[in-house]
Design an enzyme around this catalytic site. Structure first.
Site, mmCIF file in Angstrom:
data_model
loop_
_atom_site.group_PDB
_atom_site.id
_atom_site.type_symbol
_atom_site.label_atom_id
_atom_site.label_comp_id
_atom_site.label_asym_id
_atom_site.label_seq_id
_atom_site.Cartn_x
_atom_site.Cartn_y
_atom_site.Cartn_z
ATOM 1 N N LYS A 290 -13.447 -2.852 -10.718
ATOM 2 C CA LYS A 290 -12.141 -2.216 -10.483
ATOM 3 C C LYS A 290 -11.124 -3.259 -10.915
ATOM 4 O O LYS A 290 -11.079 -4.345 -10.340
ATOM 5 C CB LYS A 290 -12.001 -1.877 -8.996
ATOM 6 C CG LYS A 290 -10.608 -1.439 -8.564
ATOM 7 C CD LYS A 290 -10.602 -0.956 -7.103
ATOM 8 C CE LYS A 290 -9.207 -0.636 -6.626
ATOM 9 N NZ LYS A 290 -9.170 -0.086 -5.260
ATOM 10 N N GLU A 294 -4.430 -1.153 -7.781
ATOM 11 C CA GLU A 294 -4.088 -1.380 -6.376
ATOM 12 C C GLU A 294 -4.052 -2.881 -6.041
ATOM 13 O O GLU A 294 -4.747 -3.350 -5.147
ATOM 14 C CB GLU A 294 -5.047 -0.612 -5.472
ATOM 15 C CG GLU A 294 -5.041 0.883 -5.786
ATOM 16 C CD GLU A 294 -5.778 1.767 -4.791
ATOM 17 O OE1 GLU A 294 -6.814 1.334 -4.294
ATOM 18 O OE2 GLU A 294 -5.299 2.882 -4.550
ATOM 19 N N ASP A 373 -6.865 11.175 -6.404
ATOM 20 C CA ASP A 373 -7.757 10.366 -5.567
ATOM 21 C C ASP A 373 -8.490 11.206 -4.530
ATOM 22 O O ASP A 373 -8.154 11.154 -3.351
ATOM 23 C CB ASP A 373 -6.903 9.283 -4.865
ATOM 24 C CG ASP A 373 -7.752 8.222 -4.194
ATOM 25 O OD1 ASP A 373 -8.966 8.225 -4.406
ATOM 26 O OD2 ASP A 373 -7.183 7.407 -3.455
ATOM 27 N N GLU A 401 -13.134 10.647 2.897
ATOM 28 C CA GLU A 401 -11.843 10.016 3.165
ATOM 29 C C GLU A 401 -10.732 11.036 3.421
ATOM 30 O O GLU A 401 -9.986 10.925 4.390
ATOM 31 C CB GLU A 401 -11.474 9.108 1.984
ATOM 32 C CG GLU A 401 -10.117 8.466 2.133
ATOM 33 C CD GLU A 401 -9.810 7.456 1.028
ATOM 34 O OE1 GLU A 401 -10.660 7.238 0.154
ATOM 35 O OE2 GLU A 401 -8.707 6.882 1.065
ATOM 36 N N TRP A 549 3.275 5.029 -3.477
ATOM 37 C CA TRP A 549 1.962 5.349 -4.042
ATOM 38 C C TRP A 549 1.957 6.492 -5.047
ATOM 39 O O TRP A 549 0.889 6.865 -5.561
ATOM 40 C CB TRP A 549 0.952 5.633 -2.919
ATOM 41 C CG TRP A 549 0.734 4.444 -2.040
ATOM 42 C CD1 TRP A 549 1.308 4.211 -0.831
ATOM 43 C CD2 TRP A 549 -0.097 3.303 -2.324
ATOM 44 N NE1 TRP A 549 0.873 3.003 -0.327
ATOM 45 C CE2 TRP A 549 0.013 2.424 -1.223
ATOM 46 C CE3 TRP A 549 -0.922 2.937 -3.386
ATOM 47 C CZ2 TRP A 549 -0.665 1.205 -1.157
ATOM 48 C CZ3 TRP A 549 -1.604 1.730 -3.319
ATOM 49 C CH2 TRP A 549 -1.464 0.879 -2.226
#
Ligand code: GCV
Length: 686
Positions: A290, A294, A373, A401, A549
């Site tokens: 990754k 972020e 996401d 999530e 975000w």
């Protein structure tokens, strides 16, 4: 299950079947399990069969590696003794070549025999598990013929476990891989996990979180021993071990002051590290990265693009036949909510599409199923299928999530099936996602899926007993993406709860309805993100509305939704012409995605004849009623399911009911207060 069991056996319970047509047949003649390969994997295949036959059918078999002519199950690796090839058709030989298997019964000298043939020991293991499954599911079969090969070459599970025992987005207790900075002391559990994974055909595991913290950065060198010990366990079940790495490891380790991929010292540093890993673990799978995401460093940190950054590592890994899996979850995570031009949904395509053809052959791009996401509903990412010269993996999230965190029931297979059935129209012949992950649309050698695990050290592994179905379902789709959500649910239920019809029908309905139920009391028509920030559980309509975000619904008193058409952010233009035209038009756009693509007034009339605002009210009331109905249905099974599992699920459902009411009331009240429009049916809104 014995009382002392430390954890559940999931779909490998192998409970005794009272009557199976196949049982007298096997009982009278099958006496031995013979294998012609002596690898640990082949031996494990034989052990699995022996123990399953004993518990399911009370058949006691001995194991032998001397092949002789009497009633037996033969585990034959045709690469070990090529003579066996002659007994198989060309079609069968082709199918068993890459981890596929043939399982067939035949009678010889009045003995029943079963042949499990493959060109690899892993294929034998898969064949053994398939036979065990078949005995339980098709108990009335009197003969067997199964010829199967896996659709996906890479069948990966990603763990977001940290060495301190925590799991990022883990909803089933702590890690069973690690505790207090070390490998967990319960190796038996890790081994049983490997069995579970192998039984559904998974062949690769990433053992640590993609957010690689400084302690885990050392898994590649100082703490390589941990990686080695885990790989020693997973290897026994045909599973390759991969590590998530920190792109800036040369800096974090204190060795260098840059991780610039073009710097020769950086390259040499990685060369040494990678050589050391392969010295210890010769069959090591490779790295998952990754990068530039972020707040995590990557090639952009050093002014390089992602192909330049990835290729440096890929070249070194190639010397050892290693793979570099490179995630495409890259976006500007410090957006200004006032900025209406930047669209997070566009980021992955904008960054990677121009790099098609520039990645090395052993680089595989891992793309999340949607452009945002893992929301309960998203369109399929336009990047999938859009890079014909690049290997791609579809990334799914099994851990829930944004779909109820294993407190709510949400069987995700129907969602994944929608993704797999999506036609990208990027290729004339093979443009379904299902075909892309099966390698039918590229000449690339690597294709498949990766998914984030939903397991932890809870007794039942997944926090919610019924969430085991998601792990099972993911594996079955890796093998055969054409299987229906119903078939998979049914298999899982029979293996896990037995074949009582009322039990099977009730649980199947609960599973199949659960995603749509969850969606109806959470966020409407593809909007997403109305969750509490940070932990992402429960409703907060404006939770992310004024944050950095990039996840906005932009609701005001008149309208809601983001215009992502060519007149808005232009996201629709990333799709092939055919799909772009569908999403551009609010009439043609699938309604469940309407507010993802369009900004519409609350008075907009949907195909049902309802206004948008009335739809929001109705679906939220309906969703809660459906949870109540699920509780009623489950309660009817009280005498048919052991008390442990029955009451666990009931408690979870009750918790779901309370939380769904919270969702309903918060969302409905928010829109009522914003718009001043009353519910047509005058129900209670606050
Ligand atoms: C591992 C989301 C999750 C993060 C996760 C990230 C990712 O943002 O909330 O926990 O980090 O996705 O997929 O990298």
């Amino acid at each position: 299950m014995s009382r002392e069991a430390k954890y559940d056996k999931c779909w490998l319970r192998h409970e005794k079947i009272k009557y199976a047509a196949i049982s007298p047949l096997l009982k009278s003649s099958v006496k031995k399990i013979m294998h012609n390969s002596n690898s640990c994997i082949a031996q494990n295949a034989a052990f699995e069969l022996r123990s399953a036959l004993e518990t399911i059918l009370e058949i006691n078999c001995s194991l032998s590696n001397n092949i002789s002519n009497e009633g037996a199950i033969f585990l034959i690796n045709v690469s070990v003794e090529s003579d066996y090839r002659k007994t198989l058709s060309l079609h069968e030989l082709e199918a068993i070549s890459n981890d596929g298997y043939l399982v067939k019964s035949f009678i010889e000298n009045s003995f029943t025999n079963i042949l499990i043939a493959s060109a690899s020991d892993t294929g034998l293991l898969y064949g053994a598990f398939a036979l065990i499954r078949l005995i339980q599911i098709s108990a009335d079969a009197t003969e067997i013929y199964l010829l199967e090969k896996p659709a996906c070459k890479l069948r990966m599970i990603n763990h977001w476990d940290n060495l301190d025992g925590s799991i990022e987005r883990g909803y089933a207790g702590k890690s069973f891989l690690y505790e207090n900075g070390h490998i967990s002391s319960d190796k038996e559990r890790i081994r049983d996990y490997a069995r579970l994974l192998a039984s559904i055909g998974i062949n690769s595991i990433v053992i640590n979180n993609v957010n690689v913290h400084s302690y885990e950065t050392t898994l590649i060198d100082e703490r390589l021993e941990i990686t080695k010990r885990l790989s020693d366990i997973f290897r026994l079940y045909g599973i390759k071990t991969f590590l998530s790495i920190n792109y800036a490891s040369p800096v974090d380790s204190g060795a260098l002051n840059t991780a610039d991929p073009q710097n020769l010292e950086v390259q040499l540093w990685w060369k040494n590290v990678i050589a050391k890993i392969y010295g210890e673990i010769p069959d090591f799978g490779g790295f998952l990265v990754k990068a530039d995401s972020e707040h995590i460093p990557g090639p952009h940190t050093y002014g390089r693009n992602h192909a330049e950054g990835a290729n440096m590592l890929a070249d070194i890994l190639k010397e050892h036949e290693g793979l570099l899996i490179w995630r495409c979850f890259v976006y500007n995570c410090t957006q200004n909510w006032r900025d209406r031009i930047t669209d997070r949904a566009k980021a992955a395509y904008d960054i990677y599409k121009p790099l098609d053809g520039e990645f090395r052959e052993n680089v595989v791009l891992q793309v999340k199923n949607g452009p945002m996401d893992f929301q309960v509903r998203e369109p399929v990412s336009p990047l999938l299928g859009a890079m014909p010269k690049t290997s791609q993996l579809l990334e799914l999230q099994i851990t829930q999530e944004y779909t109820g965190q294993q407190k709510h029931l949400c069987y995700l297979v129907p969602q994944w099936k929608e993704v797999l059935n999506f036609n990208t129209h990027t290729d004339d012949e093979a443009s379904l996602i299902e075909q892309i992950i099966s390698g039918k649309s590229t000449s690339s050698k690597f294709f498949g899926m990766a998914a984030i695990a939903n397991v932890g050290n809870d007794f039942n592994w997944t926090g919610h007993y019924l969430a085991q179905s998601n792990l099972y379902g993911y594996g079955r789709l890796l093998w055969n993406p054409s299987l229906s959500a119903e078939t998979i649910a049914n298999e899982w239920i029979v293996l896990t709860f037995g074949n009582d019809k009322e039990v099977a029908d009730t649980i199947e309905k609960m599973l199949l309805d659960s995603w749509q139920i969850y969606e109806s009391y959470t966020s409407p028509l593809g909007i997403g993100w109305m969750v509490n920030p940070g932990h992402h559980y429960g409703p907060s309509v404006d939770g992310y509305e004024y944050s950095k975000w990039g996840t906005y619904h932009r609701a005001d008193s008149e309208a809601i939704g983001v215009d992502r058409t060519s007149k808005g952010t232009g996201y629709t233009l990333q799709y092939s012409e055919k799909n772009m035209r569908i999403y551009e038009s609010k009439e043609k756009c699938p309604e469940e995605l309407l507010l993802f693509f369009h900004r519409l007034p609350y008075s907009y009339v949907l195909k049902s004849g309802k206004t948008l605002i009335q739809h929001i009210y109705d679906s939220h009331f309906k969703g809660v009623n459906e949870v109540e109905q699920m509780i009623e249905n489950w309660s009817r099974l009280s005498s048919k399911i052991d008390v442990g599992r029955f009451s666990h699920v009931l408690n979870r459902l009750n918790e779901q009911l309370e939380n769904s009411k919270e969702w309903r009331d918060v969302v409905n009240s928010y829109f009522y207060r914003k718009t001043g429009i009353s519910d047509y049916l005058n129900r209670e809104i606050f």
